[in-house]
Motif scaffolding. Structure first.
Motif, mmCIF file in Angstrom:
data_model
loop_
_atom_site.group_PDB
_atom_site.id
_atom_site.type_symbol
_atom_site.label_atom_id
_atom_site.label_comp_id
_atom_site.label_asym_id
_atom_site.label_seq_id
_atom_site.Cartn_x
_atom_site.Cartn_y
_atom_site.Cartn_z
ATOM 1 N N LEU A 181 0.830 -1.203 0.000
ATOM 2 C CA LEU A 181 0.000 0.000 0.000
ATOM 3 C C LEU A 181 0.866 1.257 0.000
ATOM 4 N N LYS A 182 1.936 1.245 0.784
ATOM 5 C CA LYS A 182 2.831 2.394 0.801
ATOM 6 C C LYS A 182 3.435 2.646 -0.582
ATOM 7 N N ALA A 183 3.784 1.573 -1.281
ATOM 8 C CA ALA A 183 4.385 1.719 -2.607
ATOM 9 C C ALA A 183 3.388 2.314 -3.596
ATOM 10 N N VAL A 184 2.154 1.829 -3.586
ATOM 11 C CA VAL A 184 1.140 2.364 -4.498
ATOM 12 C C VAL A 184 0.836 3.818 -4.148
ATOM 13 N N TYR A 243 -0.537 10.288 -3.362
ATOM 14 C CA TYR A 243 -1.562 10.487 -2.346
ATOM 15 C C TYR A 243 -1.214 9.649 -1.120
ATOM 16 N N GLY A 244 -1.932 9.891 -0.016
ATOM 17 C CA GLY A 244 -1.675 9.153 1.200
ATOM 18 C C GLY A 244 -2.180 7.730 1.140
ATOM 19 N N CYS A 245 -1.676 6.903 2.047
ATOM 20 C CA CYS A 245 -2.134 5.512 2.115
ATOM 21 C C CYS A 245 -3.633 5.441 2.366
ATOM 22 N N ASP A 296 -6.592 7.847 -9.019
ATOM 23 C CA ASP A 296 -6.825 7.027 -10.214
ATOM 24 C C ASP A 296 -5.906 5.810 -10.174
ATOM 25 N N LEU A 297 -6.460 4.684 -9.747
ATOM 26 C CA LEU A 297 -5.681 3.444 -9.666
ATOM 27 C C LEU A 297 -5.822 2.667 -10.969
ATOM 28 N N GLN A 302 -2.089 -1.668 -10.337
ATOM 29 C CA GLN A 302 -2.067 -1.251 -8.936
ATOM 30 C C GLN A 302 -3.186 -1.919 -8.139
ATOM 31 N N LEU A 303 -4.361 -2.016 -8.733
ATOM 32 C CA LEU A 303 -5.476 -2.703 -8.065
ATOM 33 C C LEU A 303 -5.138 -4.166 -7.809
ATOM 34 N N ALA A 304 -4.465 -4.800 -8.771
ATOM 35 C CA ALA A 304 -4.094 -6.206 -8.605
ATOM 36 C C ALA A 304 -3.097 -6.364 -7.459
ATOM 37 N N ARG A 305 -2.153 -5.438 -7.343
ATOM 38 C CA ARG A 305 -1.202 -5.513 -6.237
ATOM 39 C C ARG A 305 -1.885 -5.313 -4.893
#
Length: 323
Positions: free
Chosen positions: A246-249, A255-257, A294-295, A299-302
């Motif tokens: 989550l931190k990486a994305v 944006y924030g976590c 905007d994911l 990113q959603l898969a991760r």
């Protein structure tokens, strides 16, 4: 149905609601409360904090507020805020019954709330809610339904809830525990005089706990408004507590976590209203940025890899201390 008022809203934050669990009482299980609230948690201090949050939420386009009988003085604080702002008539107000607050404004009480889904508890708490919120109450939910809850089979209770619905209050339920999906499906089958009783469902769903998703999609398809609670997993998806993925994305999106975690929830097509449980106006503003995160599919898969076994998730939640 009151949620039709939300459906017609066009602000970027119209799909957000403000939950008052974290500020209606001095103790709760969210991580970071010592930092967020500080040592002064008097009634007056939390009343002021709640009103500040409600002002901030309304100013930023939030139009649903979620309280409960067991959230300390949340209904009282909300009622006072509404009375002081008579021109505000476009807020949808929801509350819940089924837990009784027992901590007497203490953070170290042996027991903070007691669950009871019986008819006498409903009648008592319905009167208590009515005394505070009156005709401003739009939605009344059974708090924390599980598959073994008598609220799923008690015909006398169903008749009482149907009577409230006939008087203009929408009836809903919330769920908790590793068998949320079973509770949702059982509730969907509840009818009174051949008509479905429930118009909304409020369930825990976040990047760590995704097990209710298929049942929530079914509820949405059946016409219920889905309200998502605990999108931040009681703080486990915020700031320093967030998993590395989550931190990486979050870093990739700038944006924030918290915003990324809530954006993950907003991407569910069945999610009608997503609650922020912010304890400060700054947290709320950060949460609401989820509306513009905007994911992409990668990113959603991760983020989807973060999902835990629901029994493990709820076991860990049950071990979180009341701060």
């Amino acid at each position: 149905m009151p949620f039709a008022r939300l459906a017609s809203a066009t602000t970027p934050t119209c799909r957000f609601g403000l939950g008052l669990a974290a500020v209606g009482r001095p103790g709760y299980i969210n991580l970071g409360r010592d930092r967020d609230l500080g040592a002064d948690r008097s009634v007056e201090t939390l009343r002021t904090r709640t009103h500040e949050l409600l002002d901030a939420a309304y100013a930023q386009g939030v139009r649903y507020v979620d309280a409960a009988r067991s959230y300390g003085r949340s209904e009282e604080f909300l009622a006072e805020w509404l009375r002081a702002r008579p021109g505000i008539d476009d807020v949808v107000v929801g509350s819940k019954w089924g837990y009784t607050y027992t901590a007497d404004w203490s953070t170290d009480a042996e027991q903070h709330e007691v669950k009871d889904h019986s008819v006498p508890t409903y009648q008592r708490q319905r009167a208590e809610t009515a005394a505070l919120l009156g005709d401003r109450l739009d939605l009344y939910q059974i708090h924390s339904v599980t598959p073994d809850s008598p609220a799923l089979t008690d015909k006398e209770l169903h008749a009482g809830l149907a009577e409230a619905a006939a008087q203009g209050v929408s009836i809903g339920f919330s769920t908790s525990g590793p068998a949320q999906a079973d509770a949702i499906r059982a509730a969907l089958a509840v009818t009174v005089d051949g008509e479905p009783l429930f118009r909304t469902v409020q369930s825990t769903y976040n990047a760590l706990e995704t097990s209710a998703a298929p049942a929530l999609a079914e509820a949405h398809d059946a016409g219920l408004t889905v309200i998502v609670k605990e999108g931040m997993a009681n703080g486990r998806l915020a700031g320093p507590s967030a998993p590395d993925v989550l931190k990486a994305v979050a870093e990739e999106t700038s944006y924030g976590c918290d915003a990324v975690a809530l954006a993950f929830v907003l991407r569910r097509p069945w999610a009608g209203v997503v609650l922020s449980g912010a304890a400060t106006p700054l947290q709320l503003a950060s949460n609401l940025r989820a509306a513009v995160v905007d994911l992409d599919e990668e990113q959603l898969a991760r983020l989807a890899t973060l999902a835990e076994d629901p029994h493990a998730y709820w076991d860990r939640r049950g071990q979180l201390p009341w701060h």
